[in-house]
Write a protein that holds these residues in place. Structure first.
Motif, PDB file in Angstrom:
ATOM      1  N   ASP A  98       8.691  -1.956  11.679  1.00 39.72           N
ATOM      2  CA  ASP A  98       9.986  -2.675  11.782  1.00 39.72           C
ATOM      3  C   ASP A  98      10.159  -3.553  10.733  1.00 39.72           C
ATOM      4  OD1 ASP A  98      10.649  -1.753  14.331  1.00 39.72           O
ATOM      5  OD2 ASP A  98      10.274  -3.904  15.438  1.00 39.72           O
ATOM      6  N   GLN A  99       9.513  -4.035   9.786  1.00 42.62           N
ATOM      7  CA  GLN A  99       9.390  -5.007   8.656  1.00 42.62           C
ATOM      8  C   GLN A  99       9.345  -3.760   7.589  1.00 42.62           C
ATOM      9  OE1 GLN A  99       5.748  -6.591   8.099  1.00 42.62           O
ATOM     10  NE2 GLN A  99       6.914  -8.520   7.680  1.00 42.62           N
ATOM     11  N   LEU A 100       9.271  -2.216   7.420  1.00 44.04           N
ATOM     12  CA  LEU A 100       9.516  -1.188   6.961  1.00 44.04           C
ATOM     13  C   LEU A 100      11.188  -0.781   6.431  1.00 44.04           C
ATOM     14  CD1 LEU A 100       8.581   0.317   4.242  1.00 44.04           C
ATOM     15  CD2 LEU A 100       7.309   1.855   5.825  1.00 44.04           C
ATOM     16  N   LYS A 101      11.008  -0.575   7.543  1.00 44.38           N
ATOM     17  CA  LYS A 101      12.765  -0.448   8.133  1.00 44.38           C
ATOM     18  C   LYS A 101      13.705  -1.251   7.331  1.00 44.38           C
ATOM     19  CE  LYS A 101      15.729   0.767  11.791  1.00 44.38           C
ATOM     20  NZ  LYS A 101      15.462   0.827  13.804  1.00 44.38           N
ATOM     21  N   ALA A 102      13.497  -2.386   7.619  1.00 50.40           N
ATOM     22  CA  ALA A 102      13.981  -2.942   6.764  1.00 50.40           C
ATOM     23  C   ALA A 102      14.634  -3.342   5.571  1.00 50.40           C
ATOM     24  CB  ALA A 102      13.915  -4.926   7.269  1.00 50.40           C
ATOM     25  N   TRP A 103      13.029  -2.959   4.738  1.00 53.86           N
ATOM     26  CA  TRP A 103      13.139  -2.977   3.364  1.00 53.86           C
ATOM     27  C   TRP A 103      13.631  -1.955   2.679  1.00 53.86           C
ATOM     28  CZ3 TRP A 103       7.873  -1.747   0.523  1.00 53.86           C
ATOM     29  CH2 TRP A 103       7.726  -1.923  -0.776  1.00 53.86           C
ATOM     30  N   LYS A 104      13.402  -0.508   3.213  1.00 58.57           N
ATOM     31  CA  LYS A 104      14.006   0.568   3.207  1.00 58.57           C
ATOM     32  C   LYS A 104      15.604   0.692   3.355  1.00 58.57           C
ATOM     33  CE  LYS A 104      12.532   4.572   5.030  1.00 58.57           C
ATOM     34  NZ  LYS A 104      11.776   5.834   6.095  1.00 58.57           N
ATOM     35  N   ALA A 105      16.279   0.195   4.303  1.00 59.16           N
ATOM     36  CA  ALA A 105      17.488  -0.521   4.413  1.00 59.16           C
ATOM     37  C   ALA A 105      18.259  -1.331   3.066  1.00 59.16           C
ATOM     38  CB  ALA A 105      17.944  -1.269   5.740  1.00 59.16           C
ATOM     39  N   GLN A 106      17.453  -1.764   2.257  1.00 59.67           N
ATOM     40  CA  GLN A 106      17.770  -2.540   0.845  1.00 59.67           C
ATOM     41  C   GLN A 106      17.615  -1.476   0.192  1.00 59.67           C
ATOM     42  OE1 GLN A 106      16.159  -6.011   0.024  1.00 59.67           O
ATOM     43  NE2 GLN A 106      15.236  -6.310   2.074  1.00 59.67           N
ATOM     44  N   TYR A 107      16.917  -0.492  -0.131  1.00 58.20           N
ATOM     45  CA  TYR A 107      16.931   0.747  -1.060  1.00 58.20           C
ATOM     46  C   TYR A 107      16.652   2.403  -0.411  1.00 58.20           C
ATOM     47  CZ  TYR A 107      15.037  -3.371  -3.141  1.00 58.20           C
ATOM     48  OH  TYR A 107      14.028  -5.196  -3.621  1.00 58.20           O
ATOM     49  N   PRO A 108      17.727   2.464  -0.480  1.00 56.53           N
ATOM     50  CA  PRO A 108      18.183   3.855   0.739  1.00 56.53           C
ATOM     51  C   PRO A 108      17.717   4.901  -0.612  1.00 56.53           C
ATOM     52  CG  PRO A 108      20.590   2.448   0.820  1.00 56.53           C
ATOM     53  CD  PRO A 108      19.084   1.963  -0.580  1.00 56.53           C
ATOM     54  N   GLU A 145      12.736   9.731 -12.349  1.00 60.28           N
ATOM     55  CA  GLU A 145      14.293   8.654 -12.245  1.00 60.28           C
ATOM     56  C   GLU A 145      14.155   8.073 -10.409  1.00 60.28           C
ATOM     57  OE1 GLU A 145      14.089  11.967 -13.094  1.00 60.28           O
ATOM     58  OE2 GLU A 145      15.166  13.191 -11.230  1.00 60.28           O
ATOM     59  N   LYS A 146      13.481   8.328 -10.296  1.00 62.24           N
ATOM     60  CA  LYS A 146      13.240   8.103  -8.614  1.00 62.24           C
ATOM     61  C   LYS A 146      12.722   6.674  -8.500  1.00 62.24           C
ATOM     62  CE  LYS A 146      14.777  10.717  -6.039  1.00 62.24           C
ATOM     63  NZ  LYS A 146      15.745  11.179  -4.744  1.00 62.24           N
ATOM     64  N   GLN A 147      13.312   5.678  -7.666  1.00 64.51           N
ATOM     65  CA  GLN A 147      12.833   4.195  -7.238  1.00 64.51           C
ATOM     66  C   GLN A 147      11.804   4.541  -6.393  1.00 64.51           C
ATOM     67  OE1 GLN A 147      15.501   1.149  -6.064  1.00 64.51           O
ATOM     68  NE2 GLN A 147      13.499  -0.539  -6.083  1.00 64.51           N
ATOM     69  N   ILE A 148      10.431   3.572  -6.184  1.00 66.62           N
ATOM     70  CA  ILE A 148       9.710   3.858  -5.680  1.00 66.62           C
ATOM     71  C   ILE A 148       8.933   3.047  -4.486  1.00 66.62           C
ATOM     72  CG2 ILE A 148       6.896   4.858  -5.677  1.00 66.62           C
ATOM     73  CD1 ILE A 148       6.689   6.205  -7.839  1.00 66.62           C
ATOM     74  N   LEU A 149       9.685   2.626  -3.945  1.00 66.38           N
ATOM     75  CA  LEU A 149       8.794   0.737  -2.953  1.00 66.38           C
ATOM     76  C   LEU A 149       7.157   1.688  -2.561  1.00 66.38           C
ATOM     77  CD1 LEU A 149      11.436   0.196  -0.432  1.00 66.38           C
ATOM     78  CD2 LEU A 149      11.191   0.263  -2.248  1.00 66.38           C
ATOM     79  N   PHE A 150       6.349   0.640  -3.337  1.00 64.72           N
ATOM     80  CA  PHE A 150       4.868   0.439  -2.868  1.00 64.72           C
ATOM     81  C   PHE A 150       4.233   0.349  -2.081  1.00 64.72           C
ATOM     82  CE2 PHE A 150       0.325   0.926  -3.911  1.00 64.72           C
ATOM     83  CZ  PHE A 150       0.121   1.591  -4.501  1.00 64.72           C
ATOM     84  N   LEU A 151       3.798   0.497  -0.485  1.00 66.57           N
ATOM     85  CA  LEU A 151       3.226  -1.000   0.024  1.00 66.57           C
ATOM     86  C   LEU A 151       1.705  -0.664   0.460  1.00 66.57           C
ATOM     87  CD1 LEU A 151       3.674   0.119   3.045  1.00 66.57           C
ATOM     88  CD2 LEU A 151       5.871   0.720   2.232  1.00 66.57           C
ATOM     89  N   PRO A 152       1.189  -1.531   1.111  1.00 64.64           N
ATOM     90  CA  PRO A 152       1.826  -2.794   1.077  1.00 64.64           C
ATOM     91  C   PRO A 152       0.343  -3.554   0.153  1.00 64.64           C
ATOM     92  CG  PRO A 152      -0.472  -1.962   2.898  1.00 64.64           C
ATOM     93  CD  PRO A 152      -0.286  -0.659   2.043  1.00 64.64           C
ATOM     94  N   ASP A 153       0.019  -3.005  -0.297  1.00 61.01           N
ATOM     95  CA  ASP A 153      -1.094  -3.864  -1.254  1.00 61.01           C
ATOM     96  C   ASP A 153      -0.652  -4.163  -2.625  1.00 61.01           C
ATOM     97  OD1 ASP A 153      -3.967  -5.495  -1.753  1.00 61.01           O
ATOM     98  OD2 ASP A 153      -3.497  -3.098  -3.047  1.00 61.01           O
ATOM     99  N   LYS A 154      -0.551  -5.429  -2.624  1.00 62.84           N
ATOM    100  CA  LYS A 154       0.461  -6.216  -4.496  1.00 62.84           C
ATOM    101  C   LYS A 154      -1.275  -5.403  -5.548  1.00 62.84           C
ATOM    102  CE  LYS A 154      -1.262 -10.782  -3.576  1.00 62.84           C
ATOM    103  NZ  LYS A 154      -0.675 -11.849  -3.348  1.00 62.84           N
ATOM    104  N   PHE A 155      -2.366  -5.503  -5.162  1.00 62.31           N
ATOM    105  CA  PHE A 155      -2.925  -5.673  -6.839  1.00 62.31           C
ATOM    106  C   PHE A 155      -3.287  -4.188  -6.378  1.00 62.31           C
ATOM    107  CE2 PHE A 155      -4.964  -9.409  -4.531  1.00 62.31           C
ATOM    108  CZ  PHE A 155      -4.563 -10.386  -5.397  1.00 62.31           C
TER     109      PHE A 155
END
Ligand code: 13P
Ligand code: SF4
Length: 316
Positions: A98-108, A145-155
């Motif tokens: 669910d958290q990923l779904k909401a995150w993706k909605a911000q960056y379609p 040119e693509k924006q990338i959502l990378f998850l879940p590890d910040k390091f």
């Protein structure tokens, strides 16, 4: 539960796995007894490859839940077992479907790259999977040119950003074991073993400062960032005689075994993943005997989660 000596347990495990045409896969952090009896010991990428190519009927996964789940997604026709269902992963728990779904909605328009340490629900909403050994290659394969959502590890995200030179949008998750391995641990060990080479897993807190060459408390010049199997390869190839190892301490068993003339020291002796240590010879034996505990991903979810894993396996 079967009661017997270690030798009796090993005999039983060997008998059962032969009779049932089962293969025992183990992660590099497992306890020494499990590593020594496994058919294959490796990192997340190596284990996924083994799960894809085995012709065994049963895969017993001596690792954590997301790893068994990945094996079930890759090989849905096999029975995948984990000896203890509570063997979880704090990093995989740091983002839900669910958290990923909401995150993706911000960056379609964004492409989603998920570390393999995620649940099937998260993988099913991802474009690519990656492991610590191929995150850089996966990100490099995506058009610039693509924006990338990378998850879940910040390091791992920060490390990948630095090596690729790409700007990533990074989820702020972390592994409770690796995030605590920081500069001060390395500084202390470097004082103790000044000639040692330093091997760092990219999930560690110290990997970022090392990559940025901004470490204040230790000298990064002899430091290398690798997946667990990458560290094992480096330990064999390197001319160094001493190594400080920044990851979960289970890896030291195999390092020492494969390199009897070299010495290995944990960056922090407290770096223990309790989840990985839940697997024992006793519950491995029971898993084989009673065919427990099965990890099965529902077919519709598995079908979606397979796509990013297959893309990863094709690229790396
Ligand atoms: P590796 O793929 O490098 O073995 O890492 C898996 C893991 O869970 C690290 O904590
Ligand atoms: Fe998960 Fe951390 Fe354990 Fe690896 S060491 S399995 S990332 S909790």
């Amino acid at each position: 539960m079967f009661k017997g000596s270690t030798e009796e347990l090993k005999i039983e495990i060997n008998r059962l796995r032969t009779n049932k045409n089962a293969v025992v896969l183990a992660h590099n952090y497992q306890i020494p007894e499990i590593q020594d009896i496994a058919d294959y010991v490796g990192d997340s990428l190596g284990l996924s490859r083994q799960a894809a190519k085995t012709d065994a009927d049963i895969i017993v996964f001596c690792g954590v839940h997301f790893m068994a789940e990945t094996a079930s997604i890759i090989s849905p026709e096999k029975k995948v077992l984990i000896p203890d269902l509570d063997a979880g992963c704090s990093l995989a728990d740091s983002i839900t479907g669910d958290q990923l779904k909401a995150w993706k909605a911000q960056y379609p328009e964004a492409v989603v790259v998920s570390y393999i340490n995620t649940t099937a629900e998260v993988k099913a909403q991802s474009d690519y999977c990656c492991t610590s050994s191929n995150a850089v290659g996966i990100v490099n394969s995506i058009p610039e040119e693509k924006q990338i959502l990378f998850l879940p590890d910040k390091f791992l995200g920060a490390y990948t950003e630095m090596v690729t030179g790409r700007e990533l949008t990074i989820w702020q998750g972390a592994c409770h074991v690796h995030e605590k391995i920081g500069e001060l641990n390395l500084a202390e060990k470097q004082r103790e073993y000044p000639d040692a080479e330093i091997l760092i897993h990219p999930e560690c807190g110290c990997s970022t400062s090392c990559m940025m060459k901004s470490a204040m408390y230790f000298d990064c010049k002899d430091a290398h960032v690798y997946s667990t199997s990458g560290m094992l390869e480096r330990a064999q190839e390197s001319d160094a005689g001493e190594f400080v190892v920044a990851t979960e301490i289970g890896i030291l068993h195999r390092m020492q075994k494969e390199n009897p003339g070299k010495e290995f020291f944990a960056a922090s002796e407290d770096s223990v993943c309790d989840y990985m240590k839940m697997i024992t010879l006793e519950n491995l034996r029971d898993a084989l005997d009673y065919e427990q505990f099965e990890v099965k991903v529902p077919a519709d979810l598995a079908e979606k989660a397979l796509l990013p894993i297959e893309r990863m396996l094709q690229i790396s």
